[in-house]
Design a protein around this motif. Structure first.
Motif, PDB file in Angstrom:
ATOM      1  N   ALA A 178       0.834  -1.211   0.000  1.00 49.98           N
ATOM      2  CA  ALA A 178       0.000   0.000   0.000  1.00 49.98           C
ATOM      3  C   ALA A 178       0.866   1.257   0.000  1.00 49.98           C
ATOM      4  O   ALA A 178       0.561   2.227  -0.713  1.00 49.98           O
ATOM      5  N   GLN A 221       2.306   1.659  -3.546  1.00 38.92           N
ATOM      6  CA  GLN A 221       1.277   2.094  -4.490  1.00 38.92           C
ATOM      7  C   GLN A 221       0.878   3.552  -4.236  1.00 38.92           C
ATOM      8  O   GLN A 221       0.711   4.322  -5.180  1.00 38.92           O
ATOM      9  N   ASP A 222       0.720   3.914  -2.977  1.00 38.64           N
ATOM     10  CA  ASP A 222       0.303   5.266  -2.645  1.00 38.64           C
ATOM     11  C   ASP A 222       1.391   6.275  -3.000  1.00 38.64           C
ATOM     12  O   ASP A 222       1.100   7.356  -3.512  1.00 38.64           O
ATOM     13  N   ARG A 252      -0.470   7.471  -5.895  1.00 39.65           N
ATOM     14  CA  ARG A 252      -1.434   8.145  -5.025  1.00 39.65           C
ATOM     15  C   ARG A 252      -2.777   7.416  -5.000  1.00 39.65           C
ATOM     16  O   ARG A 252      -3.836   8.013  -4.922  1.00 39.65           O
ATOM     17  N   ARG A 253      -2.714   6.101  -5.086  1.00 35.85           N
ATOM     18  CA  ARG A 253      -3.897   5.251  -5.012  1.00 35.85           C
ATOM     19  C   ARG A 253      -3.545   3.981  -4.260  1.00 35.85           C
ATOM     20  O   ARG A 253      -2.439   3.471  -4.377  1.00 35.85           O
ATOM     21  N   ILE A 254      -4.510   3.462  -3.507  1.00 38.66           N
ATOM     22  CA  ILE A 254      -4.356   2.184  -2.821  1.00 38.66           C
ATOM     23  C   ILE A 254      -5.393   1.250  -3.430  1.00 38.66           C
ATOM     24  O   ILE A 254      -6.593   1.500  -3.305  1.00 38.66           O
ATOM     25  N   GLY A 295      -9.019   5.451   0.052  1.00 41.97           N
ATOM     26  CA  GLY A 295      -8.112   4.316   0.160  1.00 41.97           C
ATOM     27  C   GLY A 295      -7.435   4.257   1.518  1.00 41.97           C
ATOM     28  O   GLY A 295      -7.217   3.172   2.073  1.00 41.97           O
ATOM     29  N   ASP A 296      -7.117   5.414   2.068  1.00 40.92           N
ATOM     30  CA  ASP A 296      -6.516   5.477   3.403  1.00 40.92           C
ATOM     31  C   ASP A 296      -7.492   4.977   4.463  1.00 40.92           C
ATOM     32  O   ASP A 296      -7.103   4.296   5.402  1.00 40.92           O
ATOM     33  N   ARG A 338      -0.928  15.941  -3.016  1.00 41.62           N
ATOM     34  CA  ARG A 338      -1.373  14.951  -2.039  1.00 41.62           C
ATOM     35  C   ARG A 338      -0.179  14.221  -1.436  1.00 41.62           C
ATOM     36  O   ARG A 338       0.745  13.845  -2.142  1.00 41.62           O
ATOM     37  N   PRO A 394       1.319  10.891   0.401  1.00 40.58           N
ATOM     38  CA  PRO A 394       0.965   9.459   0.498  1.00 40.58           C
ATOM     39  C   PRO A 394       0.759   9.051   1.956  1.00 40.58           C
ATOM     40  O   PRO A 394       1.703   8.682   2.650  1.00 40.58           O
ATOM     41  N   TYR A 395      -0.486   9.119   2.434  1.00 37.21           N
ATOM     42  CA  TYR A 395      -0.781   8.890   3.844  1.00 37.21           C
ATOM     43  C   TYR A 395      -0.595   7.431   4.246  1.00 37.21           C
ATOM     44  O   TYR A 395      -0.486   7.116   5.427  1.00 37.21           O
ATOM     45  N   ALA A 396      -0.520   6.521   3.271  1.00 38.88           N
ATOM     46  CA  ALA A 396      -0.276   5.118   3.600  1.00 38.88           C
ATOM     47  C   ALA A 396       1.064   4.953   4.315  1.00 38.88           C
ATOM     48  O   ALA A 396       1.232   4.038   5.130  1.00 38.88           O
TER      49      ALA A 396
END
Length: 184
Positions: free
Chosen positions: A21, A24-25, A29-31, A81-82, A158, A160-162
């Motif tokens: 994750a 990918q993030d 910027r997607r999970i 996603g987060d 954005r 990547p909060y993952a």
């Protein structure tokens, strides 16, 4: 105390989901939903095994992660996603450990956001957005209604909060394990 085979399996599954994750993030910027679904089903399967945390604890932990970050999603501070990743992480961690992990994820997110703002030369706009958002919430509360999600400022880039979810989870997992294994 060394980890058992089950604990290694649990750790490997959680780490695989979080590392994939994070990658990918950071890259897109997607999970992916398939990754979160795989992690969720694996966590549920591990929870009902003889050495698992139990289905009730897993579901409660998943709800803590999902709904805790769902509020942040409604405020447009994290992506969907987060939220799903936090829920899947909660399925692995269980309740009450996920309460502590949520706090650590938020702290890791704060450190990461400041670092991200410094690296992308956007600290000024981040602080201005924070000031505007807090002022909007304060003004709306003074007049008896809550801030609408559209009133909250959103940054141009954005983060990547993952990465924060992974870091906070690892710190929380290590501290929860240490608390359980230390003699009283």
């Amino acid at each position: 105390m060394p980890l058992s085979f089950f604990e290694w399996t649990h750790l490997a599954a959680l780490a695989t989901m979080l590392l994939a994750a994070m990658w990918q993030d950071a890259a897109m910027r997607r999970i992916p939903n398939t990754l979160v679904l795989w992690g969720s089903l694996t966590a549920l399967g591990l929870s009902v095994s003889p050495h698992g945390i139990g289905l009730g604890s897993a579901i409660a932990g998943g709800m803590v992660g999902f709904f805790g970050f769902g509020v942040l999603y409604l405020l447009r501070t994290v992506g969907a996603g987060d939220v799903k990743l936090a829920g899947a992480t909660g399925l692995f961690m269980g309740h009450p450990d996920m309460l502590w992990v949520n706090l650590l994820i938020l702290l890791a997110g704060g450190v990461l956001s400041i670092t991200w703002a410094l690296l992308t030369s956007q600290l000024g706009s981040v602080l201005q957005n924070l000031k505007t958002g807090l002022a909007q919430i304060w003004l709306n509360r003074q007049h008896g209604h809550l801030a609408t999600p559209n009133a909250m400022p959103v940054g141009h880039t954005r983060m990547p909060y993952a990465v924060a979810i992974g870091a906070g989870t690892e710190i929380g997992r290590a501290s929860c394990r240490e608390r359980v294994s230390s003699p009283v």
